[in-house]
Write a protein that holds these residues in place. Structure first.
Motif, PDB file in Angstrom:
ATOM      1  N   SER A   8     -22.861  57.982  -3.560  1.00  0.00           N
ATOM      2  CA  SER A   8     -24.099  57.221  -3.443  1.00  0.00           C
ATOM      3  C   SER A   8     -24.687  57.447  -2.051  1.00  0.00           C
ATOM      4  N   PRO A   9     -25.996  57.213  -1.864  1.00  0.00           N
ATOM      5  CA  PRO A   9     -26.593  57.404  -0.533  1.00  0.00           C
ATOM      6  C   PRO A   9     -25.911  56.580   0.548  1.00  0.00           C
TER       7      PRO A   9
ATOM      8  N   GLY B 219     -22.851  51.353  -5.855  1.00  0.00           N
ATOM      9  CA  GLY B 219     -22.528  52.747  -5.563  1.00  0.00           C
ATOM     10  C   GLY B 219     -21.817  53.414  -6.722  1.00  0.00           C
ATOM     11  N   ASP B 220     -20.954  52.672  -7.423  1.00  0.00           N
ATOM     12  CA  ASP B 220     -20.306  53.219  -8.608  1.00  0.00           C
ATOM     13  C   ASP B 220     -21.317  53.475  -9.720  1.00  0.00           C
ATOM     14  N   VAL B 221     -22.353  52.626  -9.820  1.00  0.00           N
ATOM     15  CA  VAL B 221     -23.403  52.846 -10.819  1.00  0.00           C
ATOM     16  C   VAL B 221     -24.137  54.147 -10.521  1.00  0.00           C
ATOM     17  N   PHE B 222     -24.439  54.397  -9.242  1.00  0.00           N
ATOM     18  CA  PHE B 222     -25.092  55.644  -8.838  1.00  0.00           C
ATOM     19  C   PHE B 222     -24.230  56.845  -9.259  1.00  0.00           C
ATOM     20  N   ALA B 223     -22.936  56.774  -8.967  1.00  0.00           N
ATOM     21  CA  ALA B 223     -22.034  57.862  -9.323  1.00  0.00           C
ATOM     22  C   ALA B 223     -21.932  58.024 -10.836  1.00  0.00           C
TER      23      ALA B 223
ATOM     24  N   LEU C 176     -25.171  68.824   0.284  1.00  0.00           N
ATOM     25  CA  LEU C 176     -25.083  67.838  -0.796  1.00  0.00           C
ATOM     26  C   LEU C 176     -25.325  66.428  -0.271  1.00  0.00           C
ATOM     27  N   LEU C 177     -24.719  66.100   0.869  1.00  0.00           N
ATOM     28  CA  LEU C 177     -24.894  64.760   1.434  1.00  0.00           C
ATOM     29  C   LEU C 177     -26.362  64.507   1.787  1.00  0.00           C
ATOM     30  N   TYR C 178     -27.045  65.528   2.292  1.00  0.00           N
ATOM     31  CA  TYR C 178     -28.463  65.368   2.632  1.00  0.00           C
ATOM     32  C   TYR C 178     -29.275  65.084   1.368  1.00  0.00           C
ATOM     33  N   ARG C 179     -29.032  65.871   0.305  1.00  0.00           N
ATOM     34  CA  ARG C 179     -29.797  65.661  -0.927  1.00  0.00           C
ATOM     35  C   ARG C 179     -29.519  64.285  -1.524  1.00  0.00           C
ATOM     36  N   VAL C 180     -28.266  63.871  -1.497  1.00  0.00           N
ATOM     37  CA  VAL C 180     -27.928  62.555  -2.041  1.00  0.00           C
ATOM     38  C   VAL C 180     -28.690  61.455  -1.306  1.00  0.00           C
ATOM     39  N   ARG C 181     -28.835  61.605   0.012  1.00  0.00           N
ATOM     40  CA  ARG C 181     -29.478  60.555   0.802  1.00  0.00           C
ATOM     41  C   ARG C 181     -30.998  60.588   0.704  1.00  0.00           C
TER      42      ARG C 181
END
Length: 731
Positions: free
Chosen positions: A181-182, A194-198, A221-226
């Motif tokens: 999650s972001p 956050g689990d719902v996002f995943a 990946l972390l940048y796109r997620v955020r």
């Protein structure tokens, strides 16, 4: 799928023999293992370097706690664990099916119907965790196993904690970048949102074959997620409005698991029917393959001396009795049959002869609702009389062998003693009595005490030399005060021990009352003769209330009658036929108090204990479970309604269950009355309903396939399943 053991791997941990490797990561190794009783499990261990780190040991313990919370319905059921061992290990149900990412590779993108069914069940799994203040933190396709019974959530962010390039740390959170999650990617607190996002990312992968934020380096990946919007290309049109809100950068704007489950639907479908053929075929293949695995160990590298791993076992026993050996063989045969059919009976025979150590619920401050302990226990179903034997500080479980267990902790106090055959052993609540005999000659019927500390049979305190104690059909029915009630037989023909598995011609049978204190027979009454070759026992249950002996008597053709006799003289007071000619085990023991008998009947029925007359009747034509009675209240499970409570004196309604889930109520067994809750079986697990008004109904992490008994002295709910006994909090 399976790889050989290395020369460094132990041969055994606890009561489990390691047979193959399933996988290995930075923190530990997962093995395929089999218990002494034939149960196949997945056994996870920690590497030595990880076990030396107190922080990682704590994480392993928390993973075990989380696995116990989610239970067998939505995850891999925990059978056993030793978290204090030099090599901490955890034995769980071996799940038969591919990980979700492999299922997608096999089939391609899954049909919308399948995605909805997977999503609805994963919502329920996450809700179970979140209710216990646990978040998964690493939900991804490879951590979800697709079985014929539904998706199962595994690996609670621990197995890949070290040494895996797909696992990274952001702040204090661990997870997989593509499904973070972001807020998790930013090192902030990971909440249920956050689990719902995943979960939404997992469902996108299931529907399209790729994640919503692509692939690449962890930083990308972390940048796109955020900051980037998810790529939902290829997601079915019907799922787009369901999943899109789950990707909100602000966790407060995401739906809850309950809301998402409602939007997905699919929860009421038969899950196996939702799976495409390639996935079903893979499940069937895996079910067959697991029983073809034989232990194989790689030799040490050239120049390195081999070593005998036989001493790596922990908690082994010096020997095994012949009766125990026979029960081991039976357990293995059962497991092969179940897995070979492509299904996994995870509430069948349990691995290990020692109980799992109960772990304090450190992940939640709420009351514990789940499993506290579990031991292997052979027993016959239906047991006659019903087991377990309940004493204040001892619970006796078993069938062909009996085992004494501490009801509070599950510690085995004695096992595989001289006492065996459950229908020949009873308790009056303070003592245990058994009928001792040998299998190769016609001994007198001998009543003996059983040592509470060691399970050993003492010298007979009463012998009936005119009865043959070894005849098939001999029963020890119940005990109350100084009286013990027995079914004994006489034979006019020599006893053939090789054919002593049925009733035989020339036998006569009697119901006998014995006074243990005075060491004499009080009375005997004749019973109907059994035809040669019959196997049906005379009685299915017996219990004493005051001066009344309440019996469920069975004829040779299986018809049953409710019979009440005077305890002092044996005189028949009344009898009447029961509604069912072949009652289930739950319907063979009527509820009884000091005024009435409440049999399983058409509707709810109260009969006068002294005369058998109908005192009141409610709900004729409505389906009910067998009733239970406690403190002047009759409880039963009504079809489509759940638990109902009625006044025992007149049958007036007090309350009916509120809170939902009543459509799944199981009517086969009576409800179990606890301290503040009454428990009933549902379609997949137990539910607890508040005694005060029925307003609270919540699931309990306990299987619906077991039979349950209240043990107030230890505040435990005792479960008997096929091949095991277990303890849960009695609330």
């Amino acid at each position: 799928m399976f790889t050989p053991l290395t020369h460094h791997d132990p041969a055994r941990l606890g009561s489990y023999h390691l047979t193959a490797r399933l996988g290995s990561g930075g923190m530990g190794t997962v093995y395929l293992a089999r218990s002494d009783s034939g149960r196949t499990v997945a056994l996870k261990t920690m590497h030595a370097r990880s076990a030396a780190d107190p922080v990682l040991r704590t994480r392993f313990r928390l993973e075990t706690d989380a696995a116990r919370v989610i239970g067998g319905e939505y995850g891999a059921r925990v059978f056993d664990a030793d978290l204090a061992h030099e090599t901490p290990w955890l034995a769980t149900e071996y799940l038969i099916g591919p990980p979700l990412d492999e299922a997608v590779r096999l089939n391609g993108p899954l049909p919308e119907r399948t995605v909805r069914a997977v999503g609805a069940r994963l919502c329920a799994a996450l809700a179970r965790l979140h209710d216990s203040e646990v978040v998964h933190r690493d939900l991804k396709p490879s951590n979800i196993m697709v079985t014929a019974d539904g998706p199962k959530v595994i690996d609670f962010g621990i197995a890949r904690a070290l040494g895996d390039d797909r696992l990274t740390r952001a702040g204090s959170a661990a997870g997989t970048p593509a499904f973070m999650s972001p807020e998790q990617a930013a090192g902030e607190e990971h909440t249920p949102a956050g689990d719902v996002f995943a979960l939404a990312g997992v469902l996108v992968h299931a529907a399209t074959g790729r994640g919503p934020f692509g692939t690449g380096q962890a930083a990308d990946l972390l940048y796109r997620v955020r900051y980037a919007e998810p790529d939902l290309t290829g997601v079915p049109a019907g799922l787009l409005p369901v999943l899109l809100p789950c990707f909100a950068k602000d966790p407060r704007q995401r739906p809850t698991t309950d809301r998402l489950c409602a939007l997905l639907g699919g929860g009421e479908q038969d899950f196996a029917d939702c799976l495409p053929e390639p996935v079903l075929a893979d499940i069937a293949r895996r079910a067959a393959d697991v029983w073809r695995v034989t232990p194989h160990r790689l030799p040490p590298p050239a120049g390195e001396a081999g070593e005998d791993r036989g001493d790596a076992s922990v908690g082994t026993r010096a020997g095994m009795s012949r009766r125990r050996l026979l029960s081991v063989g039976g357990g293995a045969a059962l497991g092969v049959a179940a897995a070979g059919a492509g299904t996994w009976v995870w509430f069948g025979r349990r691995g290990g002869s020692e109980p799992a150590r109960p772990t304090p619920p450190t992940v939640s401050a709420k009351p514990a609702w789940g499993l506290l302990w579990q031991v292997s226990a052979d027993f016959t179903d239906p047991p006659v009389p019903p087991f377990p034997l309940l004493l204040d500080r001892l619970v006796v479980v078993g069938g062909t062998d009996l085992k004494g267990v501490d009801p509070r902790t599950g510690k085995t106090l004695w096992a595989d003693p001289e006492v065996y055959f459950g229908h020949r052993t009873v308790t009056d609540g303070a003592r245990i009595h058994t009928l001792d005999y040998t299998l190769d000659k016609a001994d007198p019927l001998s009543l003996c005490p059983v040592g509470l500390a060691d399970g050993r049979v003492g010298d007979p305190y009463l012998e009936l030399k005119d009865f043959h104690g070894g005849l098939h059909g001999t029963q020890l029915l119940c005990a109350s005060g100084n009286a013990v009630y027995v079914v004994g037989g006489r034979s006019s023909r020599p006893i053939d021990s090789s054919r002593n598995d049925t009733f035989r011609a020339g036998q006569s049978w009697h119901l006998v009352a014995l006074d243990v204190h005075a060491r004499r027979k009080l009375w005997e009454v004749p019973l109907p003769a059994r035809p040669d070759g019959s196997t049906r026992l005379h009685f299915l249950s017996a219990q004493v209330s005051g001066e009344r002996l309440v019996l469920v008597q069975q004829s040779a053709d299986g018809a049953t009658r409710l019979v009440v006799r005077d305890t002092g003289t044996g005189r028949l007071l009344w009898d009447r036929p029961l509604d069912s000619a072949s009652p289930s085990s739950g319907r063979t023991r009527p509820a009884v108090d000091d005024r009435h008998v409440y049999p399983a009947a058409d509707g709810l029925l109260a009969l006068g204990l002294d005369d058998g007359k109908v005192v009141w009747r409610r709900g004729k034509g409505t389906a009910y479970s067998p009733p239970a009675v406690h403190d002047g209240v009759v409880y039963a499970v009504e079809s489509g309604r759940g638990v109902v409570a009625l006044d025992a004196g007149g049958g007036e309604s007090r309350w009916a269950e509120k809170g939902g889930g009543a459509t799944t109520a199981d009517l086969a067994e009576p409800p179990v009355v606890g301290v503040t809750h009454v428990y009933r079986r549902a379609s997949s697990r137990l539910r607890a309903v508040a005694l005060a008004d029925g307003a609270t109904s919540r699931p309990v992490d306990a299987p619906a396939t077991a039979r349950y008994f209240a043990h107030p002295a230890s505040r435990r709910l005792i479960a008997l399943g096929e091949g095991y006994a277990a303890g849960y909090p009695l609330l």
